[in-house]
Write a protein that holds these residues in place. Sequence first.
Motif, PDB file in Angstrom:
ATOM      1  N   TYR A 172      59.311  59.727  78.990  1.00 12.58           N
ATOM      2  CA  TYR A 172      59.121  59.837  77.547  1.00 12.58           C
ATOM      3  C   TYR A 172      60.192  58.998  76.855  1.00 12.58           C
ATOM      4  CZ  TYR A 172      56.044  63.888  78.334  1.00 12.58           C
ATOM      5  OH  TYR A 172      55.024  64.717  78.717  1.00 12.58           O
ATOM      6  N   LEU A 173      59.763  57.988  76.078  1.00 19.15           N
ATOM      7  CA  LEU A 173      60.698  57.063  75.442  1.00 19.15           C
ATOM      8  C   LEU A 173      61.087  57.474  74.029  1.00 19.15           C
ATOM      9  CD1 LEU A 173      59.151  53.660  76.595  1.00 19.15           C
ATOM     10  CD2 LEU A 173      61.008  54.971  77.654  1.00 19.15           C
ATOM     11  N   GLY A 174      60.209  58.183  73.323  1.00 14.84           N
ATOM     12  CA  GLY A 174      60.516  58.595  71.961  1.00 14.84           C
ATOM     13  C   GLY A 174      59.275  58.608  71.091  1.00 14.84           C
ATOM     14  N   PHE A 175      59.361  59.300  69.954  1.00 14.37           N
ATOM     15  CA  PHE A 175      58.228  59.404  69.035  1.00 14.37           C
ATOM     16  C   PHE A 175      58.130  58.156  68.167  1.00 14.37           C
ATOM     17  CE2 PHE A 175      58.812  63.903  70.041  1.00 14.37           C
ATOM     18  CZ  PHE A 175      57.494  64.324  70.178  1.00 14.37           C
ATOM     19  N   GLU A 176      56.888  57.691  67.948  1.00 15.70           N
ATOM     20  CA  GLU A 176      56.613  56.554  67.072  1.00 15.70           C
ATOM     21  C   GLU A 176      55.307  56.801  66.332  1.00 15.70           C
ATOM     22  OE1 GLU A 176      56.490  52.786  68.971  1.00 15.70           O
ATOM     23  OE2 GLU A 176      58.511  52.941  69.835  1.00 15.70           O
ATOM     24  N   ASN A 177      55.173  56.192  65.161  1.00 15.42           N
ATOM     25  CA  ASN A 177      53.899  56.197  64.449  1.00 15.42           C
ATOM     26  C   ASN A 177      53.051  55.026  64.916  1.00 15.42           C
ATOM     27  OD1 ASN A 177      54.275  58.482  62.868  1.00 15.42           O
ATOM     28  ND2 ASN A 177      55.318  57.348  61.248  1.00 15.42           N
ATOM     29  N   VAL A 178      51.766  55.281  65.146  1.00 12.11           N
ATOM     30  CA  VAL A 178      50.834  54.238  65.571  1.00 12.11           C
ATOM     31  C   VAL A 178      49.701  54.163  64.557  1.00 12.11           C
ATOM     32  CG1 VAL A 178      49.262  53.462  67.377  1.00 12.11           C
ATOM     33  CG2 VAL A 178      51.403  54.607  67.996  1.00 12.11           C
ATOM     34  N   ASN A 179      49.401  52.957  64.113  1.00 10.71           N
ATOM     35  CA  ASN A 179      48.342  52.734  63.132  1.00 10.71           C
ATOM     36  C   ASN A 179      47.021  52.486  63.851  1.00 10.71           C
ATOM     37  OD1 ASN A 179      47.136  52.397  60.654  1.00 10.71           O
ATOM     38  ND2 ASN A 179      47.714  50.249  60.458  1.00 10.71           N
ATOM     39  N   THR A 180      45.997  53.293  63.569  1.00  8.36           N
ATOM     40  CA  THR A 180      44.682  53.153  64.187  1.00  8.36           C
ATOM     41  C   THR A 180      43.603  53.234  63.120  1.00  8.36           C
ATOM     42  OG1 THR A 180      44.128  55.500  64.524  1.00  8.36           O
ATOM     43  CG2 THR A 180      45.647  54.495  66.109  1.00  8.36           C
ATOM     44  N   GLN A 181      42.368  52.924  63.511  1.00  2.58           N
ATOM     45  CA  GLN A 181      41.238  53.102  62.600  1.00  2.58           C
ATOM     46  C   GLN A 181      41.058  54.569  62.228  1.00  2.58           C
ATOM     47  OE1 GLN A 181      37.574  51.238  63.852  1.00  2.58           O
ATOM     48  NE2 GLN A 181      38.638  49.466  64.720  1.00  2.58           N
ATOM     49  N   ALA A 182      41.565  55.455  63.067  1.00  2.00           N
ATOM     50  CA  ALA A 182      41.451  56.889  62.810  1.00  2.00           C
ATOM     51  C   ALA A 182      42.612  57.420  61.979  1.00  2.00           C
ATOM     52  CB  ALA A 182      41.375  57.645  64.134  1.00  2.00           C
ATOM     53  N   GLY A 183      43.531  56.535  61.555  1.00  2.00           N
ATOM     54  CA  GLY A 183      44.661  56.951  60.739  1.00  2.00           C
ATOM     55  C   GLY A 183      45.987  56.689  61.434  1.00  2.00           C
ATOM     56  N   ILE A 184      47.079  57.005  60.728  1.00  2.00           N
ATOM     57  CA  ILE A 184      48.424  56.881  61.285  1.00  2.00           C
ATOM     58  C   ILE A 184      48.747  58.163  62.041  1.00  2.00           C
ATOM     59  CG2 ILE A 184      50.872  56.607  60.756  1.00  2.00           C
ATOM     60  CD1 ILE A 184      50.027  55.104  58.222  1.00  2.00           C
ATOM     61  N   ILE A 185      49.091  58.031  63.328  1.00  2.00           N
ATOM     62  CA  ILE A 185      49.290  59.192  64.190  1.00  2.00           C
ATOM     63  C   ILE A 185      50.660  59.096  64.848  1.00  2.00           C
ATOM     64  CG2 ILE A 185      48.418  60.487  66.171  1.00  2.00           C
ATOM     65  CD1 ILE A 185      45.665  59.255  65.618  1.00  2.00           C
ATOM     66  N   THR A 186      51.441  60.164  64.759  1.00  2.00           N
ATOM     67  CA  THR A 186      52.718  60.222  65.466  1.00  2.00           C
ATOM     68  C   THR A 186      52.474  60.499  66.942  1.00  2.00           C
ATOM     69  OG1 THR A 186      53.942  60.986  63.520  1.00  2.00           O
ATOM     70  CG2 THR A 186      54.924  61.417  65.668  1.00  2.00           C
ATOM     71  N   CYS A 187      53.059  59.670  67.792  1.00  2.00           N
ATOM     72  CA  CYS A 187      52.834  59.760  69.240  1.00  2.00           C
ATOM     73  C   CYS A 187      54.161  59.781  69.992  1.00  2.00           C
ATOM     74  CB  CYS A 187      52.036  58.553  69.735  1.00  2.00           C
ATOM     75  SG  CYS A 187      50.443  58.310  68.940  1.00  2.00           S
ATOM     76  N   MET A 188      54.115  60.351  71.184  1.00  2.00           N
ATOM     77  CA  MET A 188      55.204  60.169  72.130  1.00  2.00           C
ATOM     78  C   MET A 188      54.896  58.924  72.954  1.00  2.00           C
ATOM     79  SD  MET A 188      58.034  60.683  73.670  1.00  2.00           S
ATOM     80  CE  MET A 188      58.687  62.290  73.184  1.00  2.00           C
ATOM     81  N   LYS A 189      55.747  57.923  72.832  1.00  2.00           N
ATOM     82  CA  LYS A 189      55.588  56.701  73.611  1.00  2.00           C
ATOM     83  C   LYS A 189      56.096  56.951  75.028  1.00  2.00           C
ATOM     84  CE  LYS A 189      57.187  51.892  73.756  1.00  2.00           C
ATOM     85  NZ  LYS A 189      58.021  50.869  73.073  1.00  2.00           N
ATOM     86  N   THR A 190      55.274  56.619  76.012  1.00  2.00           N
ATOM     87  CA  THR A 190      55.665  56.800  77.408  1.00  2.00           C
ATOM     88  C   THR A 190      55.515  55.487  78.154  1.00  2.00           C
ATOM     89  OG1 THR A 190      53.476  57.342  78.317  1.00  2.00           O
ATOM     90  CG2 THR A 190      54.701  59.135  77.280  1.00  2.00           C
ATOM     91  N   VAL A 191      56.236  55.363  79.251  1.00  2.00           N
ATOM     92  CA  VAL A 191      56.070  54.221  80.140  1.00  2.00           C
ATOM     93  C   VAL A 191      55.713  54.752  81.523  1.00  2.00           C
ATOM     94  CG1 VAL A 191      58.566  54.099  80.626  1.00  2.00           C
ATOM     95  CG2 VAL A 191      57.089  52.126  81.107  1.00  2.00           C
ATOM     96  N   ARG A 192      54.599  54.237  82.066  1.00  2.00           N
ATOM     97  CA  ARG A 192      54.187  54.514  83.444  1.00  2.00           C
ATOM     98  C   ARG A 192      54.564  53.315  84.291  1.00  2.00           C
ATOM     99  NH1 ARG A 192      48.317  54.585  83.900  1.00  2.00           N
ATOM    100  NH2 ARG A 192      48.201  53.810  81.758  1.00  2.00           N
ATOM    101  N   SER A 193      55.338  53.532  85.322  1.00  2.00           N
ATOM    102  CA  SER A 193      55.772  52.439  86.191  1.00  2.00           C
ATOM    103  C   SER A 193      55.190  52.631  87.579  1.00  2.00           C
ATOM    104  CB  SER A 193      57.301  52.398  86.277  1.00  2.00           C
ATOM    105  OG  SER A 193      57.867  52.157  85.007  1.00  2.00           O
ATOM    106  N   TYR A 194      54.498  51.597  88.066  1.00  2.00           N
ATOM    107  CA  TYR A 194      53.935  51.610  89.411  1.00  2.00           C
ATOM    108  C   TYR A 194      54.536  50.456  90.206  1.00  2.00           C
ATOM    109  CZ  TYR A 194      50.313  54.740  87.638  1.00  2.00           C
ATOM    110  OH  TYR A 194      49.645  55.792  87.075  1.00  2.00           O
ATOM    111  N   THR A 195      54.909  50.744  91.435  1.00  2.00           N
ATOM    112  CA  THR A 195      55.427  49.711  92.323  1.00  2.00           C
ATOM    113  C   THR A 195      54.533  49.623  93.548  1.00  2.00           C
ATOM    114  OG1 THR A 195      57.695  50.100  91.586  1.00  2.00           O
ATOM    115  CG2 THR A 195      57.407  48.923  93.660  1.00  2.00           C
ATOM    116  N   SER A 196      54.106  48.412  93.866  1.00  2.86           N
ATOM    117  CA  SER A 196      53.254  48.182  95.024  1.00  2.86           C
ATOM    118  C   SER A 196      53.979  47.274  96.006  1.00  2.86           C
ATOM    119  CB  SER A 196      51.935  47.533  94.603  1.00  2.86           C
ATOM    120  OG  SER A 196      51.192  47.128  95.735  1.00  2.86           O
ATOM    121  N   TYR A 197      53.818  47.585  97.294  1.00  5.14           N
ATOM    122  CA  TYR A 197      54.419  46.766  98.344  1.00  5.14           C
ATOM    123  C   TYR A 197      53.327  46.099  99.176  1.00  5.14           C
ATOM    124  CZ  TYR A 197      58.645  49.226  97.059  1.00  5.14           C
ATOM    125  OH  TYR A 197      59.705  49.736  96.352  1.00  5.14           O
TER     126      TYR A 197
END
Length: 256
Positions: A172-197
Motif C-alpha cells: 500500500y503506497l498511499g491514498f490518492e484521488n483518481v479522476n474517472t468517468q464515474a467521478g473523482i474517487i479516493t483510492c489506495m494506490k498499490t504496487v504489485r511486483s512480480y519477478t520471473s526467472y
Amino acid sequence: MKLSHIFLLIVTAIIPLFFISCSEDNPVTPSAPLDTTTFTYPMKDGSYWKYNLTVTYSDFKPDSIKKYFSNVHATARVMVLYDTVINSVNTKCLFEEFLGDTIYREARYYYINTDTAFLLYAHRGFTSGFLPQKDDPPFFNIFDPPQKVLLYPVVTGKHWEIDTSNYSTKTYLGFENVNTQAGIITCMKTVRSYTSYIYPPNSLTVEYYDYYSAKGLVREHVFLDNMEVSTIQYPEGLGIADITGETILTEYFINP
C-alpha cells in the motif's frame, strides 16, 4: 533497460506476465478532499463495474517498425453474482467479461472476504489481462493457499506476499484521488511486483499499479520502457518501443 530478442508475437500475447524496467505515470489527481478511511471490498450480489482497457505503443526506434504494432482497445464488465461453496469453502462468485473488436472472453472468480483479508480462492474460465486471447482453453484452478488480494485494515505502508511463491508482493503506497468517468474517487494506490526467472540467470520484474477504493477497483496501470522486439524473420531484433497498459473505471453500481 531492454528485453532482448523476445519475438514480437509472443510479447504481445503475454504482456501482463513479462515486463521489465517498469515505471508508473502519475494519474490525474484532482484537488479534492482525500477520504483516508479504511475500507473493505464491496461484494454484495448485483454490484457491478465497467471499464475501458487499452494497450498503446509509442516511441518507436526506428520509426519503420510501427507496422508491426497495433493498439488494443476493449471494454470489461465485472459483476458480483452469488455465494457458492467449493470444497466446503464459502466463496463469492464474480463474473468478468472482455469485449473488443475481435475479442470476447469471460471468466468467473471466487473470492473470500474476511475481517482481515480479501482473498482469491479459485478461477474458472479464460485468464484475464490486457490482451485476452479468445482461443485460449478454459480451465478451473484453485489457489492453495488463496492469493491475498487485499489486507485489512487498508493502511499506507503495509507490505505482504501475495502467495507462497516468493515471486509476488504487494504494498500500500498511499491514498490518492483518481479522476474517472464515474467521478473523482479516493483510492489506495498499490504496487504489485512480480519477478520471473524464466530466462535464468536473469530475472524479469513487472510492476502493476492498482487503485482500490470502497467503490472497488478503480484503475490499473503498467508501463514498459524501451522493449526490444524481434520477429521470426528478424530474430536479431527490429528495434525498441514503449508499451502502456491502462484499465480505468467508467461506471459502477454498489448494491446497498
